[in-house]
Design a protein around this motif. Structure first.
Motif, PDB file in Angstrom:
ATOM      1  N   THR A  38       0.847  -1.192   0.000  1.00  0.00           N
ATOM      2  CA  THR A  38       0.000   0.000   0.000  1.00  0.00           C
ATOM      3  C   THR A  38       0.882   1.242   0.000  1.00  0.00           C
ATOM      4  OG1 THR A  38      -0.104   0.113   2.422  1.00  0.00           O
ATOM      5  CG2 THR A  38      -1.804  -1.192   1.313  1.00  0.00           C
ATOM      6  N   TRP A  39       0.248   2.377  -0.340  1.00  0.00           N
ATOM      7  CA  TRP A  39       0.930   3.672  -0.235  1.00  0.00           C
ATOM      8  C   TRP A  39      -0.084   4.671   0.301  1.00  0.00           C
ATOM      9  CZ3 TRP A  39       1.143   8.821  -1.350  1.00  0.00           C
ATOM     10  CH2 TRP A  39       2.395   9.437  -1.225  1.00  0.00           C
ATOM     11  N   HIS A  40       0.355   5.484   1.273  1.00  0.00           N
ATOM     12  CA  HIS A  40      -0.581   6.401   1.923  1.00  0.00           C
ATOM     13  C   HIS A  40       0.130   7.704   2.253  1.00  0.00           C
ATOM     14  CE1 HIS A  40      -2.575   8.039   5.637  1.00  0.00           C
ATOM     15  NE2 HIS A  40      -3.602   7.956   4.815  1.00  0.00           N
ATOM     16  N   GLY A  41      -0.592   8.801   2.121  1.00  0.00           N
ATOM     17  CA  GLY A  41      -0.020  10.088   2.485  1.00  0.00           C
ATOM     18  C   GLY A  41      -1.068  11.107   2.877  1.00  0.00           C
ATOM     19  N   TYR A  42      -0.740  11.925   3.893  1.00  0.00           N
ATOM     20  CA  TYR A  42      -1.496  13.126   4.233  1.00  0.00           C
ATOM     21  C   TYR A  42      -0.719  14.320   3.695  1.00  0.00           C
ATOM     22  CZ  TYR A  42      -4.127  10.410   7.733  1.00  0.00           C
ATOM     23  OH  TYR A  42      -4.929   9.497   8.369  1.00  0.00           O
ATOM     24  N   PHE A  43      -1.444  15.373   3.289  1.00  0.00           N
ATOM     25  CA  PHE A  43      -0.776  16.547   2.718  1.00  0.00           C
ATOM     26  C   PHE A  43      -1.340  17.838   3.311  1.00  0.00           C
ATOM     27  CE2 PHE A  43      -1.315  13.341  -0.715  1.00  0.00           C
ATOM     28  CZ  PHE A  43      -0.002  12.873  -0.715  1.00  0.00           C
ATOM     29  N   LYS A  67       2.009  18.331   8.112  1.00  0.00           N
ATOM     30  CA  LYS A  67       2.180  17.284   7.103  1.00  0.00           C
ATOM     31  C   LYS A  67       2.921  17.840   5.891  1.00  0.00           C
ATOM     32  CE  LYS A  67      -0.068  14.389   9.659  1.00  0.00           C
ATOM     33  NZ  LYS A  67      -0.212  15.241  10.846  1.00  0.00           N
ATOM     34  N   PRO A  68       3.584  17.004   5.123  1.00  0.00           N
ATOM     35  CA  PRO A  68       4.309  17.491   3.943  1.00  0.00           C
ATOM     36  C   PRO A  68       3.352  17.982   2.863  1.00  0.00           C
ATOM     37  CG  PRO A  68       4.295  15.092   4.004  1.00  0.00           C
ATOM     38  CD  PRO A  68       3.728  15.542   5.313  1.00  0.00           C
ATOM     39  N   ARG A  69       3.863  18.794   1.961  1.00  0.00           N
ATOM     40  CA  ARG A  69       3.083  19.187   0.793  1.00  0.00           C
ATOM     41  C   ARG A  69       3.075  18.021  -0.202  1.00  0.00           C
ATOM     42  NH1 ARG A  69       4.215  22.998   4.642  1.00  0.00           N
ATOM     43  NH2 ARG A  69       3.131  24.962   4.160  1.00  0.00           N
TER      44      ARG A  69
END
Length: 228
Positions: A38-43, A67-69
């Protein structure tokens, strides 16, 4: 075949009016079977979070502030999705936000030919039925009790299960399992040092006496089908 099931959470409904993507979750399938990757990110969207959007996904501006841009992690995302087809529920919405964010980074948009929309598949499979993710989970007996609010990775994981059901994936999985089981069959060999007594094959042809008894039985029948 490798496919990526994904979902996004946003600040609103339209990137053209300034809304931004704040979360994305991706689930990898190979031959319609989850691989566990899986791949997950908050921005950080660099803007406020409308109350209506926060009520849906629970992501506040304060939570996203550190959180990162998107641009900071876009290379990881592109590497993960590769050139695989991208599966989403009401996919036009998710593609619009993904491609808007890619454009802000000066990167090429994801071609719409890679889009697989599970709403369209569900419409063809179940015309007139409810097509929400919740409704499809209920239809296919997929546990969604842990889905209190929308979440990109959670929804992508649920959608992956729905997509597998919509495309006959359980049968595909069973066929793969059967093939794997067959390929793992181990021939059983006699144990070393054990001598087995040879037995000649048993005769299977009827004896003359058995043939006479059979003929007598047939002749006693009124209209035997087997009479020669």
């Amino acid at each position: 075949m490798r496919e990526i099931v994904f979902d996004t959470e946003t600040t609103g409904l339209d990137p053209k009016t300034g809304d931004r993507m704040v979360e994305i979750g991706c689930v990898e399938l190979v031959n319609r079977v989850p691989t566990g990757a899986t791949w997950h990110g908050y921005f950080n969207p660099d803007r406020d979070m409308p109350a209506g959007a926060e009520a849906v996904h629970g992501l506040s501006a304060a939570f996203l502030a550190d959180k990162p841009r998107f641009r900071d992690r876009v290379a990881e995302l592109i590497d993960f999705i590769g050139d695989a087809p991208l599966v989403a529920h009401n996919a036009g919405f998710d593609f619009a936000f993904l491609n808007y964010e890619l454009d802000l980074c000066g990167l090429e948009a994801v071609c719409l030919s890679r889009m697989v929309d599970t709403v369209g598949i569900a419409k063809r499979r179940h015309p007139g039925a409810k097509l929400s993710l919740d409704a499809l989970c209920t239809r296919y007996g997929i546990d969604r009790s842990h889905r209190v609010k929308h979440g990109a990775l959670l929804d992508a994981e649920l959608l992956a299960q729905v997509y597998i059901e919509l495309t006959g994936g359980r049968q595909i999985g069973l066929e793969l399992a059967a093939h794997e089981a067959a390929s793992n069959v181990v021939a059983i060999r006699p144990l070393a040092g054990i001598r087995r007594e040879f037995r000649p094959p048993r005769p299977h042809a009827a004896s003359a006496a058995e043939l006479l008894r059979h003929r007598a039985f047939i002749q006693a029948m009124a209209e035997p089908l087997w009479a020669s």
